[in-house]
Design a protein around this motif. Structure first.
Motif, short mmCIF file in Angstrom:
data_model
loop_
_atom_site.label_atom_id
_atom_site.label_comp_id
_atom_site.label_asym_id
_atom_site.label_seq_id
_atom_site.Cartn_x
_atom_site.Cartn_y
_atom_site.Cartn_z
N SER A 95 0.85 -1.20 0.00
CA SER A 95 0.00 0.00 0.00
C SER A 95 0.88 1.25 0.00
O SER A 95 0.75 2.13 0.85
CB SER A 95 -0.94 -0.02 1.22
N GLU A 98 0.79 5.70 -5.04
CA GLU A 98 0.14 5.26 -6.28
C GLU A 98 0.98 5.65 -7.49
O GLU A 98 0.75 6.70 -8.12
CB GLU A 98 -1.27 5.85 -6.36
N LYS A 103 5.68 1.15 -7.15
CA LYS A 103 5.12 -0.14 -6.72
C LYS A 103 5.89 -1.30 -7.36
O LYS A 103 6.15 -2.31 -6.70
CB LYS A 103 3.63 -0.22 -7.08
N1 LIG Z 1 -6.40 7.42 -0.03
C1 LIG Z 1 -7.42 6.64 -0.37
O1 LIG Z 1 -8.59 7.00 -0.17
C2 LIG Z 1 -7.16 5.29 -0.98
C3 LIG Z 1 -8.24 4.38 -1.09
C4 LIG Z 1 -8.00 3.11 -1.63
C5 LIG Z 1 -6.72 2.77 -2.05
N2 LIG Z 1 -5.71 3.68 -1.96
C6 LIG Z 1 -4.39 3.27 -2.43
O2 LIG Z 1 -3.57 2.97 -1.31
C7 LIG Z 1 -2.20 3.20 -1.67
C8 LIG Z 1 -1.58 4.14 -0.62
O3 LIG Z 1 -2.33 5.35 -0.63
P1 LIG Z 1 -2.40 6.31 0.64
O4 LIG Z 1 -3.65 7.08 0.52
O5 LIG Z 1 -2.11 5.53 1.88
O6 LIG Z 1 -1.17 7.29 0.31
P2 LIG Z 1 -0.18 8.02 1.32
O7 LIG Z 1 0.51 9.05 0.52
O8 LIG Z 1 -0.91 8.42 2.57
O9 LIG Z 1 0.85 6.87 1.74
C9 LIG Z 1 1.75 6.29 0.85
C10 LIG Z 1 2.92 5.80 1.69
O10 LIG Z 1 3.79 5.01 0.90
C11 LIG Z 1 5.07 5.18 1.44
N3 LIG Z 1 6.08 4.65 0.53
C12 LIG Z 1 6.49 5.18 -0.65
N4 LIG Z 1 7.45 4.37 -1.17
C13 LIG Z 1 7.61 3.35 -0.30
C14 LIG Z 1 8.47 2.20 -0.27
N5 LIG Z 1 9.34 1.97 -1.25
N6 LIG Z 1 8.38 1.33 0.78
C15 LIG Z 1 7.51 1.56 1.79
N7 LIG Z 1 6.70 2.64 1.82
C16 LIG Z 1 6.75 3.51 0.79
C17 LIG Z 1 5.15 6.69 1.70
O11 LIG Z 1 6.18 6.99 2.61
C18 LIG Z 1 3.76 6.95 2.28
O12 LIG Z 1 3.77 6.82 3.69
C19 LIG Z 1 -2.20 3.78 -3.07
O13 LIG Z 1 -1.97 2.75 -3.99
C20 LIG Z 1 -3.62 4.33 -3.21
O14 LIG Z 1 -4.06 4.42 -4.53
C21 LIG Z 1 -5.89 4.92 -1.42
#
Ligand SMILES: NC(=O)c1ccc[n+]([C@@H]2O[C@H](COP(=O)([O-])OP(=O)(O)OC[C@H]3O[C@@H](n4cnc5c(N)ncnc54)[C@H](O)[C@@H]3O)[C@@H](O)[C@H]2O)c1
Length: 292
Positions: A95, A98, A103
């Motif tokens: 997670s 995006e 990823k």
């Molecule tokens: N925000 C939403 O409403 C939502 C809903 C469903 C799905 N998603 C999906 O969930 C995923 C995360 O989104 P989010 O909202 O938590 O974003 P976010 O920006 O809050 O968190 C993303 C996290 O990923 C971390 N990260 C980046 N590269 C990394 C790595 N190499 N190893 C470990 N951590 C790493 C960052 O430090 C950050 O803490 C995305 O794919 C997004 O599309 C988000």
């Protein structure tokens, strides 16, 4: 500790501890799983742990769980900045940000630390990227599924389960048992097509609301009131955008636009400008609205 918790599994891994990763870690631990959360740096580790602990404390303060439940959940959680510590997990949910390159790199690095004969289900929480495209980064493409959760993870009942053409039915079945029996989620099977089911409907709606604001057609408050008070939505599209995170929403919309060439997904200039200015919604204190 021995024995499966729910859905036949006990050891869960989560990669990334932002908005969604923290919610997944918390829900997993509260559901009785032994959870290891892998982050990319020591700073993210501290921030991620604080995010999860603060959320558990809020749940105690609101009377949703008892202090003993929180303590038990905390005891089941550990945090690491070393992906290798996920090597004994039975199901791992990625997670992170995006972005396909980010990823894909995480999946390739994970693949390198998992045992050669591993049988771990690898799930991605992507909102917009092709699961098949991400699966191409690992040896066992048959073990990769999409598990698209919703925010907040602990309270939204739905998860979309996505199989790529290469996903083994047994891996999808294991993921479904984990989601339904282990986490108590309602599972909807979605195709590995842009937007799956929910975002194929929701993202064009959110982009329309932003375009409406951008063009001066209506104010943010009126657009949101129209949908909450006129149509019964629990949250208006602009408040929901802020809640989602404008950076994540822009990346999702852009990704869907590029994959589908469908102009309904194209992120409006106003959204891109807010992201460039660092106004990311609730998580930065300002987006379409301001937050204390
Ligand atoms: N925000 C939403 O409403 C939502 C809903 C469903 C799905 N998603 C999906 O969930 C995923 C995360 O989104 P989010 O909202 O938590 O974003 P976010 O920006 O809050 O968190 C993303 C996290 O990923 C971390 N990260 C980046 N590269 C990394 C790595 N190499 N190893 C470990 N951590 C790493 C960052 O430090 C950050 O803490 C995305 O794919 C997004 O599309 C988000």
């Amino acid at each position: 500790m021995t024995g499966a918790v729910g859905g036949g599994l006990r050891r869960l891994g989560v990669i990334g501890c932002g908005l969604m990763g923290a919610g997944l870690a918390e829900l997993g631990a509260r559901s009785g799983f032994d959870v290891v959360v892998a982050v990319s740096s020591d700073r993210s580790l501290r921030a991620g742990r604080e995010r999860v602990l603060a959320s558990l404390d809020r749940s105690v303060a609101k009377g949703r769980i008892g202090a003993e439940d929180r303590d038990a959940a905390v005891g089941r959680l550990s945090f690491t900045d070393t992906l290798g510590e996920l090597a004994d997990r039975e199901l791992i949910i990625e997670s992170v940000t995006e972005s396909h390159p980010v990823k894909a790199k995480v999946f390739a690095a994970l693949d390198a630390v998992l045992p050669k004969d591993h049988d771990v289900v690898l799930a991605t929480n992507t909102s917009s990227l092709a699961v098949a495209g991400l699966a191409a980064s690992v040896r066992r493409e048959d073990l990769v599924v999409g598990t698209h959760f919703f925010n907040p993870v602990g309270t939204m009942p739905l998860v979309e389960l996505i199989s790529s053409p290469r996903t083994a039915p047994e891996a999808a079945a294991r993921a479904e048992r984990f989601l339904a029996e282990g986490l108590g989620k309602r599972v909807v099977h979605a195709p590995d097509r842009p937007g799956f089911v929910v975002n194929a409907l929701l993202v064009p709606f959110m982009m329309s609301a932003i375009t409406m604001l951008e063009s001066g057609h209506a104010t943010a408050e009126d657009i949101d009131a129209g949908m909450t008070q006129g149509c019964g939505h629990p949250m208006g599209p602009l408040a929901l955008s802020d809640f989602t995170g404008l950076d994540t929403l822009a990346a999702v919309a852009q990704g869907l636009f590029e994959q589908s060439d469908d102009a309904r997904y194209r992120p409006p200039r106003l959204l891109l400008d807010l992201v460039t200015a660092g106004h990311l919604g609730r998580k930065s204190g300002r987006g379409f609205y301001e937050y204390a």
